[in-house]
Design a protein around this motif. Sequence first.
Motif: not given
Length: 248
Positions: A158-159, A161-163, A165-166, A180, A183-184, A187, A228
């Motif tokens: 999850a960390i 993916f956020l790193k 993706m965002l 992304s 990693t998704a 998750v 993003n």
Amino acid sequence: GLYFILLIVSALLAFAIAKKKNNYPFLVTILKYTYRVLVTILYLPILEYFLSISNCVENFNGDQVHYIFTERECWSGSHLTHAIVGLLMMILFIFPAFAISLTYFERRGDTNEPTARINARAEFLVLIYETVMAFTLTFLNGDQFDYVWIGLMLIGTAILFLKFMLGSPFHKAFFTKVWSTLTALCVWTSLMLFAAKIFERNVFGGSLVAWGLGIPFTVLYVIAARDNRINLLLLNVNKFKNATELQD
């Protein structure tokens, strides 16, 4: 041995560059791509190789034995020596790999390398995640620890993916989308593993079906999501009422 030879050559090149006597650009290129392979494709296999020496399981008598050489008792005699040497070699491998991953990126947007990164923080987190999971699966390998490694896997992916993706760490949006998406999917897989563990005695097969059905939706979500950086740009532009304020 090859890894330490590379470190020595790198130190000599750094000394030559500091003295402004670098006449070996081809050697710099070779080292660059060799290190890239070491901290990406080969990092986890090398790490698991060092950790495999310390990978022990409990036999029928309740004794700790090596997971492959079951006649070898763990943490005594020659195994203790080999385990200590393996852990020391692993430390000498991990920390230079961390340093390489943190320093290898390209700030310029006009670089000719398609996989160039704006910063290396996301890749560094990947190495941290791989290291934590390798240690967890080596030393907490009993069934009673399933929730521990599944939980760490879920939090870690999850960390990441956020790193990706965002954070948009790549200059090219395509590679941000690729990472992304990967990693998704990790998750989603972690979530389904958690569900399968909870319902393993009842509907384990249903978790596999749900995992397969969720893959295309996960991929489509990432592909359809807007970069993003565009969202941040629009947020900043919307602060201005007209074009005159933007020019000022």
